[in-house]
Scaffold this active site. Sequence first.
Site, PDB file in Angstrom:
ATOM      1  N   TYR A 102      -1.639   7.092   4.539  1.00  0.00           N
ATOM      2  CA  TYR A 102      -2.576   6.475   3.583  1.00  0.00           C
ATOM      3  C   TYR A 102      -3.717   5.795   4.336  1.00  0.00           C
ATOM      4  O   TYR A 102      -4.902   6.034   4.057  1.00  0.00           O
ATOM      5  CB  TYR A 102      -1.844   5.459   2.696  1.00  0.00           C
ATOM      6  CG  TYR A 102      -2.788   4.493   2.004  1.00  0.00           C
ATOM      7  CD1 TYR A 102      -3.630   4.923   0.981  1.00  0.00           C
ATOM      8  CD2 TYR A 102      -2.866   3.150   2.401  1.00  0.00           C
ATOM      9  CE1 TYR A 102      -4.529   4.046   0.359  1.00  0.00           C
ATOM     10  CE2 TYR A 102      -3.750   2.270   1.783  1.00  0.00           C
ATOM     11  CZ  TYR A 102      -4.579   2.718   0.769  1.00  0.00           C
ATOM     12  OH  TYR A 102      -5.466   1.857   0.163  1.00  0.00           O
ATOM     13  N   THR A 122      -9.744  -0.591   2.408  1.00  0.00           N
ATOM     14  CA  THR A 122      -8.575  -1.444   2.587  1.00  0.00           C
ATOM     15  C   THR A 122      -8.532  -2.072   3.978  1.00  0.00           C
ATOM     16  O   THR A 122      -9.096  -1.520   4.929  1.00  0.00           O
ATOM     17  CB  THR A 122      -7.305  -0.592   2.366  1.00  0.00           C
ATOM     18  OG1 THR A 122      -6.167  -1.337   2.744  1.00  0.00           O
ATOM     19  CG2 THR A 122      -7.329   0.694   3.196  1.00  0.00           C
ATOM     20  N   ASP A 123      -7.801  -3.172   4.079  1.00  0.00           N
ATOM     21  CA  ASP A 123      -7.590  -3.788   5.397  1.00  0.00           C
ATOM     22  C   ASP A 123      -6.658  -2.952   6.274  1.00  0.00           C
ATOM     23  O   ASP A 123      -6.591  -3.143   7.490  1.00  0.00           O
ATOM     24  CB  ASP A 123      -7.040  -5.214   5.255  1.00  0.00           C
ATOM     25  CG  ASP A 123      -5.734  -5.317   4.473  1.00  0.00           C
ATOM     26  OD1 ASP A 123      -5.216  -4.286   4.006  1.00  0.00           O
ATOM     27  OD2 ASP A 123      -5.222  -6.449   4.334  1.00  0.00           O
ATOM     28  N   GLU A 124      -5.932  -1.999   5.639  1.00  0.00           N
ATOM     29  CA  GLU A 124      -4.926  -1.246   6.402  1.00  0.00           C
ATOM     30  C   GLU A 124      -5.555  -0.351   7.466  1.00  0.00           C
ATOM     31  O   GLU A 124      -4.868   0.106   8.374  1.00  0.00           O
ATOM     32  CB  GLU A 124      -4.057  -0.405   5.462  1.00  0.00           C
ATOM     33  CG  GLU A 124      -3.378  -1.260   4.427  1.00  0.00           C
ATOM     34  CD  GLU A 124      -2.060  -0.701   3.897  1.00  0.00           C
ATOM     35  OE1 GLU A 124      -1.613   0.347   4.370  1.00  0.00           O
ATOM     36  OE2 GLU A 124      -1.495  -1.350   3.005  1.00  0.00           O
ATOM     37  N   LYS A 130      -7.778   6.635   4.424  1.00  0.00           N
ATOM     38  CA  LYS A 130      -8.824   5.676   4.031  1.00  0.00           C
ATOM     39  C   LYS A 130      -9.783   5.454   5.208  1.00  0.00           C
ATOM     40  O   LYS A 130     -11.006   5.353   5.019  1.00  0.00           O
ATOM     41  CB  LYS A 130      -8.210   4.341   3.586  1.00  0.00           C
ATOM     42  CG  LYS A 130      -7.447   4.395   2.274  1.00  0.00           C
ATOM     43  CD  LYS A 130      -8.303   4.763   1.061  1.00  0.00           C
ATOM     44  CE  LYS A 130      -9.275   3.677   0.660  1.00  0.00           C
ATOM     45  NZ  LYS A 130      -9.971   4.023  -0.615  1.00  0.00           N
TER      46      LYS A 130
END
Length: 359
Positions: free
Chosen positions: A161, A135-137, A165
């Site tokens: 989260y 993810t970009d997060e 990741k």
Amino acid sequence: MKNVLVTGGAGFIGSNFVRYLLEVDQQVQIVNLDALTYAGSLENLKDLPDADRHTFVQGDICDRDLVRALLQKHQIDTIVHFAAESHVDRSILSPEPFIQANVIGTFTLLESARQYWMVEKSMPIEQVRFHHVSTDEVYGTLSPEDPAFSETTPYAPNSPYAASKASSDHLARSYNHTYQLPVTISNCSNNYGPRQFPEKLIPLIILNALTGKPLPVYGDGQQIRDWLYVTDHCEAIHLILTQGKSGETYNIGGNNQPANLTIVETVCDLLDELQPQTDPHRNLIKFVTDRPGHDRRYAMNISKIENELGWKPRHNLSDGLLDTAQWILANPSWVAAIQKQREYQTWLTKNYETREKSS
Ligand code: NAD
Ligand code: DAU
């Protein structure tokens, strides 16, 4: 790519990917390993094209014996790893399952692949690939003047989260660096489209609007995400699997960056046309208490995948939102199956009842 293990293939993106891969590759055999948590459903795997080439296995990616047995039994040469706990709000209220599924689960898969492909030398190493979907997060948050995230942006995950990741990305990268396990990683922005679990913004807003419930907008609604239609993501992953270079990371994004409030208003206007009623759906918008640690802005620089693999997003946001709303309207049994879940109703109460009206 002959025998592919897809993890998390009963979830939103994973099930769209299974469908996509069966359509574009007429030879591939897919084994789909999914624990069927609240987010996974066999409803998502109904009416697959050429379903004989798809085998579903209910199980946990943390179960090393099961993973090893599947790799051996099906002579898996490619792993596409989607399985994860994926909802930021749930990670804030209850982080532990995220560490288990996202960190320990990814470690278990990497270690099992290394054993099977590299220690047991089950097949030529040039023929195998582990693709890790992320993810970009992991990159944190941007202020309005910051450039978009690139593949070299330092990691700064802000939620449990995102941190889980990021941790799994580091493990995947380390297995390539240390053991030369053929690994690729993709970091993608917010997906939307058919079969997305309605805890996420777009399907939640569509379902609430259709049933006359409040449309919860966190904080001032000016947070920005980079929205990508799910099949565009599937196409990018397929390109990385077939043409991407081992050891590389690719950013994927939609070049669509409206504020959350604009997304919600757009969905309302769309539903005014699809399901006309006297009171406009926008009247249901309700500003509620913000998400703790809420990232303000994401944007993806996708020039690497554009230049090296020739990928770009095909869907613009208005067409994608229309498709998504029409899909939900055309699939009442999918909606009913989720709304029947006690866990889903409990989640809605837990997340929304305590949020006070903030304006
Ligand atoms: P999802 O929550 O819809 O689906 C996750 C699936 O994984 C479910 O079917 C669930 O049953 C399964 N799963 C969870 N824990 C498992 C375990 N321990 N063992 C086996 N299966 C397990 O998620 P999604 O939105 O489809 O996201 C898929 C992947 O893509 C995730 O890794 C997520 O981090 C990543 N991603 C998502 C987005 C997005 O916008 N949704 C964007 C970028 C990256
Ligand atoms: O950026 C990629 C990520 O996108 C993925 O890695 C995650 O798996 C996926 O869940 C998604 O995370 P977000 O937190 O961005 O998605 P979500 O749909 O939960 O929220 C989108 C934005 O909308 C975010 O700024 C929070 C806001 N929001 C969300 C909900 C559920 C609201 O304003 N109201 C809501 O009720």
